[in-house]
Design an enzyme around this catalytic site. Structure first.
Site, PDB file in Angstrom:
ATOM      1  N   ARG A  43      -3.229   2.708   8.704  1.00 35.44           N
ATOM      2  CA  ARG A  43      -3.285   1.448   8.105  1.00 35.44           C
ATOM      3  C   ARG A  43      -2.818   0.754   7.842  1.00 35.44           C
ATOM      4  O   ARG A  43      -1.665   0.856   7.564  1.00 35.44           O
ATOM      5  CB  ARG A  43      -4.209   1.609   6.836  1.00 35.44           C
ATOM      6  CG  ARG A  43      -5.325   2.148   6.916  1.00 35.44           C
ATOM      7  CD  ARG A  43      -5.732   2.676   4.718  1.00 35.44           C
ATOM      8  NE  ARG A  43      -5.979   3.809   4.606  1.00 35.44           N
ATOM      9  CZ  ARG A  43      -8.050   3.744   4.513  1.00 35.44           C
ATOM     10  NH1 ARG A  43      -8.623   2.650   4.328  1.00 35.44           N
ATOM     11  NH2 ARG A  43      -8.618   4.851   4.378  1.00 35.44           N
ATOM     12  N   CYS A  65       6.846 -39.393 -11.072  1.00 29.79           N
ATOM     13  CA  CYS A  65       5.564 -39.174 -11.089  1.00 29.79           C
ATOM     14  C   CYS A  65       5.208 -38.873  -9.460  1.00 29.79           C
ATOM     15  O   CYS A  65       3.117 -39.489  -9.329  1.00 29.79           O
ATOM     16  CB  CYS A  65       5.605 -40.670 -11.193  1.00 29.79           C
ATOM     17  SG  CYS A  65       5.644 -42.173 -10.431  1.00 29.79           S
ATOM     18  N   LYS A  98       0.853  -1.101   0.460  1.00 30.90           N
ATOM     19  CA  LYS A  98      -0.041   0.027   0.225  1.00 30.90           C
ATOM     20  C   LYS A  98       0.570   1.005  -0.092  1.00 30.90           C
ATOM     21  O   LYS A  98       0.518   2.352  -1.188  1.00 30.90           O
ATOM     22  CB  LYS A  98      -1.133  -0.439   1.547  1.00 30.90           C
ATOM     23  CG  LYS A  98      -2.150   0.646   0.716  1.00 30.90           C
ATOM     24  CD  LYS A  98      -2.346   1.565   2.435  1.00 30.90           C
ATOM     25  CE  LYS A  98      -3.360  -0.133   2.987  1.00 30.90           C
ATOM     26  NZ  LYS A  98      -4.568  -0.176   2.545  1.00 30.90           N
ATOM     27  N   MET A 123      -5.356  -7.012   8.728  1.00 30.29           N
ATOM     28  CA  MET A 123      -4.405  -6.935   9.331  1.00 30.29           C
ATOM     29  C   MET A 123      -6.066  -5.003  10.181  1.00 30.29           C
ATOM     30  O   MET A 123      -6.663  -4.587   9.403  1.00 30.29           O
ATOM     31  CB  MET A 123      -3.859  -6.112   9.426  1.00 30.29           C
ATOM     32  CG  MET A 123      -2.713  -7.254   9.534  1.00 30.29           C
ATOM     33  SD  MET A 123      -1.081  -6.889   8.844  1.00 30.29           S
ATOM     34  CE  MET A 123      -0.956  -6.354   7.398  1.00 30.29           C
TER      35      MET A 123
HETATM   36  C1  PEP Z   1       5.506 -42.480  -5.302  1.00 30.22           C
HETATM   37  O1  PEP Z   1       5.403 -43.450  -4.231  1.00 30.22           O
HETATM   38  O2  PEP Z   1       5.552 -41.361  -5.474  1.00 30.22           O
HETATM   39  C2  PEP Z   1       4.559 -43.254  -6.030  1.00 30.22           C
HETATM   40  C3  PEP Z   1       4.205 -42.572  -7.238  1.00 30.22           C
HETATM   41  O3  PEP Z   1       4.529 -44.562  -6.465  1.00 30.22           O
HETATM   42  P1  PEP Z   1       2.163 -44.815  -5.729  1.00 30.22           P
HETATM   43  O4  PEP Z   1       1.691 -43.615  -4.803  1.00 30.22           O
HETATM   44  O5  PEP Z   1       1.484 -45.685  -6.222  1.00 30.22           O
HETATM   45  O6  PEP Z   1       3.164 -45.891  -4.192  1.00 30.22           O
END
Ligand code: PEP
Ligand code: MG
Length: 936
Positions: free
Chosen positions: A94, A888, A25, A105
């Site tokens: 303020r 993954c 601000k 706040m």
């Molecule tokens: C992991 O362990 O990150 C994974 C992708 O496998 P899962 O979540 O199926 O154990």
């Protein structure tokens, strides 16, 4: 702190670049002052002063002196003096942190009034009524915020004053003498509750207010907000002290909030709310319903034109959509605030793309400007256009997306029910920062008061929660936990549906459908794709999800969890797989017996030979026995089911890689719990028991099943018989999986498709484990390819989800053609945190006490788990230069983690289909972030 520190900056001494020191601000007020816009004079006390105050418990003495000097300059410029009897200066005090934390706040208005200066204000404004109304508001606000007096006694006194005047009296009907009486009453309330007189000395009032704002950095609301938006706790707030201007000085005055473009849709053209004869807080609190900003064009055309001009200048100057607060005092326009405005995901995308078209910003800036999480809102559900329903009422479409849930009327219930997994819609007259925890827990928010700029709307949009606001037809009764509209009553617990995109409110459940994505969305992500280096794949286990993922831009499947194909409760495949599991140990023992008998028969001579041959015969008979036959029958059925699933996935991802993981979870996850079975056997006459025992072929058979279940039970199943350990102990399961994968690939390829196959082995710790599973898999694959006569290629790789695997990645890479980091298990095993329990047990406390900076299952722990990932990449590449590297675990869809994966040079991230757009954007921003740091 060093001597001579500058704690106080006049507005004309700062710039918009000084947000760290002056807060958002303050920096923007400074910028507007520099631009020559009409900003009431003032100064900013720095965030450093706040930190010093919070550290030592008192303001730096030098700061006080600097405030005195700055105040004198403001008095000079405004030609008024704080506390003056004839011509008093009033100021607002303020907060203003580096990152905007709207309403979190404290703010004090009308400071400087006392028993004497109130007469000065009356003379100056030529209105006793105005002066006493301002004074009673000041006492009320100051007492509550600075002196900690509860709000209720003031409200009760105000209500009584109105009642005395007659039914239907509003604040505006109270006259000067009545307000004067209220002032006296209010001062008594202060004395009773605070044990001291209301401070009359303006400079003391100012000192107290400044300290209260400093302290409000650590109030509960602000802490909750910071946690939600990951704002660091150690920044502190600045304090802005500014000459007051009055929007409540009659019909030629007013106050408003406006945006340079529509913050909900992104449409060009100014947009906002105006409230005549009111002070700023009245608009934001949604206490009275506002007029659309365009009305100001009729009420006060010159001010409206001036405002339009200023807004155009601001947008050009900031090169972004700005929101502003302004006040008109007797037809004179004043700018009280500006900042780059918060917006919905839809608006963010549209504005970014259109501003590129207008030449205001570059494509890179457009990509950098949209928060990945904002895309989430665009993927929100909507009412099914085919659904039929009666619209109960309509409110303002304050935050897009549709939601269905049980109506609840207070934030605590919203939070409690949501924790139990019950979706709720939080219904309030209006919301305030104390409702935050309930707002964050709710599926949707519904209010009867306030516009698109009300607290409910701003918070909901920021959080991506659908919201309908200002639905005036709803008569909400918080005490009785219900609302009434015409002849309809909705009680707590009744299901309602709201559509924040159109403002519709419906009693009952409306079917929701997935949204359609705009052209701008695809344009922006197309630009992101041109910039990013990381590929983005999806985690998906079936054809429809794979298709959806591809439509969101997934460049393959990074994780297909095959266990989902073995069925969940209610699925006809589950009993088949159970039959396989229950016979697996016996079948394996019989197989090993046969192998050993055959070896013996081959080596035996003479009479020993006959005995060995009998042994072979007996072993073969055992494999055909009623006990073991269901095992082979079951495997056959699973094979054909899996083959069909894989074909659908390969077709959906034609030409793109599909990583299929062999079975991972412990087998007991597919069986009933031993406790349930034992209970059913002990009291077989209840409905649940009968059902369970029937499922397992009656009482006798269930007793055997219980023995098997007990045999499979482990103390630490997540560290037990799962992943590749299953593949080594029960090779048939992995064999039929590999057979199904390769047959599916051959079938798809035979029909002209282009399957790209990657077979992934889970939970590998050593090279030998992978070697054993991979050798078997290669044998099975070769047989299928030979039999089918279709040449398909495939890679075999492994998940890296155990610390040992990360450290021994050089050895493992001798066998693995790719690594995919399973950061869920890797986090579990690195921290030694059970991923299934930690969030319910102690993680929330860890986060609260800042023992951990964030949930490591959401955002990758870079110093620990991240180092293991980095090490595994380096070691893996040393052995196999072109090894493919991906991730993954859940972190593949978390923007901060994506940035890290980019930095360490992974090839791809893989996340749930709905996170794919976010990951594409985050991957591009990781590249842009790199350019930022390299140019510094
Ligand atoms: C992991 O362990 O990150 C994974 C992708 O496998 P899962 O979540 O199926 O154990
Ligand atoms: Mg795992």
């Amino acid at each position: 702190m060093a001597q001579g520190t500058k704690w106080v900056y006049d507005f004309h001494q700062g710039t918009m670049k000084m947000k760290g020191l002056l807060g958002g601000k303050g920096a923007n007020l400074a910028e507007m002052t520099r631009m020559g816009l009409p900003v009431p004079s003032g100064f900013t006390i720095t965030t450093e002063a706040c930190l010093e105050y919070l550290r030592t418990g008192s303001a730096p003495p030098e700061m006080d002196r600097q405030v005195d000097e700055a105040l004198r300059r403001v008095e000079g410029r405004m030609k008024r003096r704080l506390g003056d009897l004839e011509n008093p200066l009033l100021v607002s005090v303020r907060s203003g942190a580096r990152y905007s934390m709207p309403g979190m706040m404290d703010t004090v208005l009308n400071l400087g009034l006392n028993d004497r200066s109130v007469y000065g204000l009356a003379r100056q404004a030529r209105s006793d009524r105005f002066a006493f109304d301002s004074y009673r508001r000041f006492i009320q606000m100051f007492a509550r915020i600075v002196m900690g007096v509860p709000a209720e006694p003031f409200e009760e006194a105000l209500d009584r004053a109105k009642e005395r005047k007659g039914r239907g009296t509003t604040d505006a009907d109270l006259e000067a003498v009545e307000l004067q009486g209220l002032v006296e009453r209010f001062k008594r309330i202060v004395r009773e509750h605070a044990g001291r007189l209301f401070p009359q000395e303006p400079r003391e009032q100012l000192r107290m207010a400044i300290e209260a704002v400093f302290q409000s950095w650590n109030n509960e609301r602000a802490n909750t907000y910071r946690k939600q938006y990951r704002i660091p706790d150690d920044l502190g707030t600045a304090v802005n002290v500014q000459a007051m201007v009055f929007g409540n000085r009659g019909e030629e005055s007013g106050t408003g909030v406006a945006f340079t473009r529509d913050p909900a849709t992104g449409e060009r053209g100014i947009y906002g709310d105006y409230l005549p004869n009111a002070q700023g807080e009245d608009v934001v609190a949604g206490i009275r319903n506002t007029l659309p900003l365009a009305e100001l064009g009729h009420i006060d055309p010159p001010s409206f034109r001036e405002l339009q001009g200023i807004m155009a200048r601001l947008e050009e100057h900031y090169r972004d959509m700005c929101d502003i607060e302004f006040t008109i005092e007797e037809r004179k326009l004043w700018m009280l605030q500006t900042r780059v405005g918060k917006r919905t995901g839809a608006a963010a995308v549209r504005m970014a793309v259109e501003m590129v078209g207008e030449g205001l910003i570059s494509k890179e800036e457009a990509v950098a400007r949209v928060e990945p999480e904002q895309l989430d809102q665009l993927l929100h559900k909507q009412f099914d256009p085919k659904a039929t329903f009666d619209v109960l009422a309509k409110g303002i479409n304050a935050s897009p997306g549709a939601a269905v849930g049980q109506a609840v009327f207070d934030a605590d219930t919203a939070e409690a029910w949501a924790k139990e997994g019950r979706p709720v819609i939080l219904v309030r007259r209006e919301t305030n920062p104390d409702d935050l925890h309930g707002m964050f827990a709710a599926e949707g928010i519904l209010t009867s008061h306030g516009g698109k700029t009300s607290h409910a709307a701003v918070v909901a949009r920021g959080h991506g929660t659908p919201a309908v606001c200002g639905a005036e037809a709803l008569k909400i009764d918080h005490a009785r936990k219900r609302f009434v509209t015409g002849s309809t009553t909705v009680n707590e617990g009744d299901v309602i549906s709201i559509d924040g995109t159109t403002g519709r409110i419906v009693v009952g459940e409306v079917d929701l459908v997935e949204p359609k994505l705009s052209g701008d969305f695809h344009t922006l992500l197309g630009w992101a794709d041109e910039i990013r280096r990381l590929k983005v794949r999806a985690n998906a286990d079936n054809g429809p999800d794979a298709k959806k993922a591809r439509s969101f831009g997934a460049q393959g499947i990074g994780l297909c969890r095959t266990e989902h194909m073995f069925g969940t409760p209610g699925d006809p495949r589950l009993p088949v797989f159970r039959q396989v599991i229950l016979a697996a140990a016996k079948a394996r023992a019989a197989q090993l017996e046969l192998e050993s008998a055959e070896r013996e028969a081959a080596e035996a001579r003479g009479s020993g030979r006959r005995a060995a041959q009998d042994r072979v015969k007996a072993a073969k008979a055992a494999l055909r026995s009623d006990e073991i036959k269901p095992y082979f029958d079951g495997l056959k059925k699973l094979l054909s089911g899996q083959r069909k699933d894989f074909e659908a996935i390969f077709r959906a991802m034609d030409g793109l890689p599909v990583t299929i993981r062999l079975l991972d979870p412990p087998l007991h996850e597919f069986l009933p719990s031993s406790k349930d079975l034992a209970v059913a056997l002990a009291s077989p006459d209840t409905k649940e028991s009968r059902q369970l025992l029937r499922e397992f072929g009656g009482k006798r058979r269930s007793e055997e099943v219980l023995r098997e279940v007990l045999a499979l039970e482990e103390n630490n199943p997540m560290l037990g018989l799962r992943g590749c350990r299953l593949g080594i102990l029960y090779p048939d399961i992995y064999r039929i999986q590999v057979q199904a994968i390769v047959e599916a690939a051959c079938n798809v390829k035979g029909r002209g498709g282009e399957p790209v196959v990657e077979i992934m082995v889970p939970l590998v710790a050593t090279r030998a484990e992978l070697e054993a599973v991979a050798a078997d898999a290669r044998r099975v694959a070769a047989e299928v390819i030979e039999r089918k006569g279709v040449e398909v290629e495939y890679l075999i790789g492994t998940m890296i989800e155990l610390p040992r695997a990360a450290l021994a990645a050089d050895e493992i890479a001798e066998e693995a053609e790719f690594f995919s980091f399973g950061t869920n298990d890797l986090t579990q095993t690195t921290f030694g945190f059970s991923r299934d329990d930690v969030e319910a047990m102690f993680l929330p406390r860890y986060l609260e006490q800042k023992v951990l900076p964030q949930n490591p299952f959401e955002t990758l722990d870079q110093p620990g788990v991240g180092e293991l990932v980095r090490t595994a990449c380096e070691r893996g590449r040393k052995t196999r230069e072109d090894i493919k590297l991906g991730i993954c675990g859940e972190h593949g869809g978390d923007p901060l983690s994506v940035r890290f994966f980019h930095q360490i040079g992974l090839d791809y991230v893989s996340c749930s289909p709905y996170r794919v757009p976010l990951a594409r954007l985050a991957a591009a921003q990781a590249v842009l972030g790199e350019a930022d740091t390299s140019s510094k």
